[in-house]
Design a protein around this motif. Sequence first.
Motif, PDB file in Angstrom:
ATOM      1  N   GLY B  50      17.226  -0.367  11.233  1.00 41.52           N
ATOM      2  CA  GLY B  50      17.581   1.017  10.917  1.00 41.52           C
ATOM      3  C   GLY B  50      16.382   1.693  10.283  1.00 41.52           C
ATOM      4  N   GLU B  51      16.591   2.341   9.136  1.00 36.18           N
ATOM      5  CA  GLU B  51      15.483   3.046   8.512  1.00 36.18           C
ATOM      6  C   GLU B  51      14.808   2.208   7.421  1.00 36.18           C
ATOM      7  N   THR B  52      15.306   1.001   7.217  1.00 37.94           N
ATOM      8  CA  THR B  52      14.711   0.184   6.150  1.00 37.94           C
ATOM      9  C   THR B  52      14.139  -1.107   6.733  1.00 37.94           C
ATOM     10  N   VAL B  53      13.571  -1.930   5.862  1.00 38.90           N
ATOM     11  CA  VAL B  53      13.013  -3.193   6.353  1.00 38.90           C
ATOM     12  C   VAL B  53      14.134  -4.175   6.607  1.00 38.90           C
ATOM     13  N   ARG B  54      13.867  -5.105   7.494  1.00 38.42           N
ATOM     14  CA  ARG B  54      14.830  -6.140   7.828  1.00 38.42           C
ATOM     15  C   ARG B  54      15.102  -7.007   6.597  1.00 38.42           C
ATOM     16  N   PRO B  55      16.365  -7.415   6.407  1.00 39.63           N
ATOM     17  CA  PRO B  55      16.667  -8.300   5.274  1.00 39.63           C
ATOM     18  C   PRO B  55      15.813  -9.565   5.347  1.00 39.63           C
ATOM     19  N   GLY B  56      15.228  -9.957   4.252  1.00 33.49           N
ATOM     20  CA  GLY B  56      14.326 -11.096   4.242  1.00 33.49           C
ATOM     21  C   GLY B  56      12.888 -10.656   4.078  1.00 33.49           C
ATOM     22  N   ILE B  57      12.638  -9.350   4.188  1.00 33.26           N
ATOM     23  CA  ILE B  57      11.285  -8.839   3.987  1.00 33.26           C
ATOM     24  C   ILE B  57      11.228  -8.153   2.628  1.00 33.26           C
ATOM     25  N   LEU B  58      10.325  -8.643   1.779  1.00 35.71           N
ATOM     26  CA  LEU B  58      10.188  -8.070   0.438  1.00 35.71           C
ATOM     27  C   LEU B  58       9.159  -6.956   0.465  1.00 35.71           C
ATOM     28  N   VAL B  59       9.391  -5.945  -0.382  1.00 36.23           N
ATOM     29  CA  VAL B  59       8.440  -4.840  -0.467  1.00 36.23           C
ATOM     30  C   VAL B  59       7.915  -4.738  -1.896  1.00 36.23           C
ATOM     31  N   LEU B  60       6.600  -4.739  -2.055  1.00 37.32           N
ATOM     32  CA  LEU B  60       6.002  -4.572  -3.384  1.00 37.32           C
ATOM     33  C   LEU B  60       5.156  -3.313  -3.372  1.00 37.32           C
ATOM     34  N   ILE B  61       5.346  -2.482  -4.396  1.00 36.65           N
ATOM     35  CA  ILE B  61       4.539  -1.282  -4.528  1.00 36.65           C
ATOM     36  C   ILE B  61       3.658  -1.470  -5.751  1.00 36.65           C
ATOM     37  N   ASN B  62       2.333  -1.494  -5.509  1.00 33.72           N
ATOM     38  CA  ASN B  62       1.391  -1.759  -6.602  1.00 33.72           C
ATOM     39  C   ASN B  62       1.778  -3.018  -7.358  1.00 33.72           C
ATOM     40  N   GLU B  63       2.075  -4.053  -6.575  1.00 32.03           N
ATOM     41  CA  GLU B  63       2.384  -5.387  -7.075  1.00 32.03           C
ATOM     42  C   GLU B  63       3.655  -5.489  -7.886  1.00 32.03           C
ATOM     43  N   ALA B  64       4.565  -4.522  -7.714  1.00 31.24           N
ATOM     44  CA  ALA B  64       5.862  -4.621  -8.391  1.00 31.24           C
ATOM     45  C   ALA B  64       6.980  -4.482  -7.368  1.00 31.24           C
ATOM     46  N   ASP B  65       8.090  -5.132  -7.651  1.00 27.91           N
ATOM     47  CA  ASP B  65       9.277  -5.109  -6.801  1.00 27.91           C
ATOM     48  C   ASP B  65       9.708  -3.672  -6.525  1.00 27.91           C
ATOM     49  N   TRP B  66       9.920  -3.316  -5.255  1.00 29.32           N
ATOM     50  CA  TRP B  66      10.296  -1.931  -4.980  1.00 29.32           C
ATOM     51  C   TRP B  66      11.671  -1.547  -5.545  1.00 29.32           C
ATOM     52  N   GLU B  67      12.474  -2.595  -5.854  1.00 31.76           N
ATOM     53  CA  GLU B  67      13.772  -2.328  -6.466  1.00 31.76           C
ATOM     54  C   GLU B  67      13.624  -1.612  -7.794  1.00 31.76           C
ATOM     55  N   LEU B  68      12.472  -1.766  -8.428  1.00 30.47           N
ATOM     56  CA  LEU B  68      12.216  -1.113  -9.718  1.00 30.47           C
ATOM     57  C   LEU B  68      11.686   0.292  -9.539  1.00 30.47           C
ATOM     58  N   MET B  69      11.341   0.648  -8.295  1.00 27.79           N
ATOM     59  CA  MET B  69      10.653   1.913  -8.071  1.00 27.79           C
ATOM     60  C   MET B  69      11.461   2.904  -7.233  1.00 27.79           C
ATOM     61  N   GLY B  70      12.686   2.551  -6.903  1.00 28.56           N
ATOM     62  CA  GLY B  70      13.498   3.475  -6.130  1.00 28.56           C
ATOM     63  C   GLY B  70      13.558   3.164  -4.645  1.00 28.56           C
ATOM     64  N   GLU B  71      13.032   2.019  -4.264  1.00 23.45           N
ATOM     65  CA  GLU B  71      13.082   1.556  -2.866  1.00 23.45           C
ATOM     66  C   GLU B  71      12.622   2.629  -1.889  1.00 23.45           C
ATOM     67  N   LEU B  72      13.449   3.004  -0.940  1.00 22.79           N
ATOM     68  CA  LEU B  72      13.019   3.941   0.107  1.00 22.79           C
ATOM     69  C   LEU B  72      12.624   5.307  -0.441  1.00 22.79           C
ATOM     70  N   ASP B  73      13.168   5.661  -1.608  1.00 26.34           N
ATOM     71  CA  ASP B  73      12.924   7.002  -2.143  1.00 26.34           C
ATOM     72  C   ASP B  73      11.629   7.138  -2.935  1.00 26.34           C
ATOM     73  N   TYR B  74      10.944   6.036  -3.146  1.00 28.67           N
ATOM     74  CA  TYR B  74       9.716   6.103  -3.939  1.00 28.67           C
ATOM     75  C   TYR B  74       8.696   7.020  -3.264  1.00 28.67           C
ATOM     76  N   LYS B  75       8.143   7.946  -4.053  1.00 31.79           N
ATOM     77  CA  LYS B  75       7.150   8.872  -3.505  1.00 31.79           C
ATOM     78  C   LYS B  75       5.752   8.279  -3.640  1.00 31.79           C
ATOM     79  N   LEU B  76       5.094   8.117  -2.504  1.00 33.18           N
ATOM     80  CA  LEU B  76       3.768   7.516  -2.499  1.00 33.18           C
ATOM     81  C   LEU B  76       2.740   8.379  -3.210  1.00 33.18           C
ATOM     82  N   GLN B  77       1.830   7.697  -3.947  1.00 35.78           N
ATOM     83  CA  GLN B  77       0.734   8.392  -4.604  1.00 35.78           C
ATOM     84  C   GLN B  77      -0.566   7.940  -3.963  1.00 35.78           C
ATOM     85  N   ASP B  78      -1.606   8.698  -4.183  1.00 33.45           N
ATOM     86  CA  ASP B  78      -2.903   8.359  -3.627  1.00 33.45           C
ATOM     87  C   ASP B  78      -3.348   6.973  -4.101  1.00 33.45           C
ATOM     88  N   GLN B  79      -3.909   6.189  -3.193  1.00 30.73           N
ATOM     89  CA  GLN B  79      -4.416   4.846  -3.515  1.00 30.73           C
ATOM     90  C   GLN B  79      -3.317   3.822  -3.784  1.00 30.73           C
TER      91      GLN B  79
END
Lengths: 340, 91
Positions: B50-79
């Motif tokens: 669908g619109e998200t990653v397949r279950p079993g694939i982890l996402v880290l944003i700047n080396e932190a769990d995306w669950e802490l950052m709002g998952e799909l809603d996290y707004k990307l910053q430069d770099q």
Amino acid sequence: PRTCMKCGQGTAALVIRVGDPFCRGCFREYFVHKFRAMLGKNRVIFPGEKVLLAVSGGPASSAMIRQVQEGLSREAAKRLRFIPGLVYVEEGAVHRQSPEQREQTLAQMEALLQATGFPYHVIHLEEALELPPSILQPGPERSRPPGPPGPSYKEAVDSFIQQQRQDGDSGTSVPGHSTQDTPAGPPATPRLPDAAQTQELLRSFEAAGTATAREELLEMLRTHLIVQTARDRGYAKVMMGESLTRVAIKLLTNLSLGRGAFLAVDTGFTDQRHGDVMVVRPMRDYTAKEIAFYNFFFGVPTVIVPPLFTKRREKPSIHQLVERFLLGLQEEFPSTMSTV
Amino acid sequence: FRGGAELLFDGVKKHQVTLPCQPEPWDIRNLLKWIKQNLLKERPELFMQGETVRPGILVLINEADWELMGELDYKLQDQDNVLFISTLHGG
């Protein structure tokens, strides 16, 4: 950014279980402590015992190696006290790797194994064709000398510590060299089995018919090879790196395959059906997520091989279906795996 | 991409990416769409569901769990650094 729920100070780096944020430092403690607690609670590994670690290069067994290294290097009171060896089963044939790819994977794995400093053994899946029929029977329990029964776990640990103090506690130090069971320097002979053996192995796999049967066959041959190696080399204990995720998938898969009667040995911490060799699963309380984060944060080396070959139009195996099912459910209900 | 996920991207682990300017904000949701269209070489169903990653694939944003950052809603910053780790077939 959220704060760690354990120390209340560090920036949270990941969420464990259902919504528990942990910082890197507290996560590391949690991870390391869990391993020690697993072994301490179950009390099956006696001090000074030889333990064979079955490694695949994958994240869970690699994390397991790291935990053993951590445990052996701790200060005297809390140190793990067994003597590890490693075994790696090279399965490139059934992953449809070319000889060059197999050599490359092998080279990467050997580097990883050598870096640990533990004695290691590399065996090829093709060698399963030469396993003795005795592998299908439980081995004889090591014959005990007549007399009073052996010490209890607590007594064994106490007397071991006593002995250490008397000897000036040099500790059960790990041998600095890793060449005890492998030739030093580059081997002169080709390292892969010859093509005829590979062909025969592949024929057996083809004959298995379905993807499910192939997965089962692979697991069975791998386990038998590992147990035989343990038996041949005098290891009474084998550690397998099955994670909580893997164990949950195995449980439901085995139920679907009609193996419900063996759930306890197939998924429990200890598996004694081989008699003289006991299999233990110290990673069974770690989720795949915890292992992946730990390996990433703390630089645990792994060697990735593409998954077992499934022909495009072939139906997925029961293992793959169960994996998809459980992982999907886990997304919405994070206690799924641990409940299973 | 790590843990085997890189196999879906020509084996390339690190991708330096400059996202085009657009009126909609760049959040993870839109990043995934962009990855699907521009980077994913084969078998999209192994990476996305669908619109998200397949279950079993982890996402880290700047080396932190995306669950802490709002998952799909996290707004990307430069770099920003986004890491996908596959936990499938791990033993």
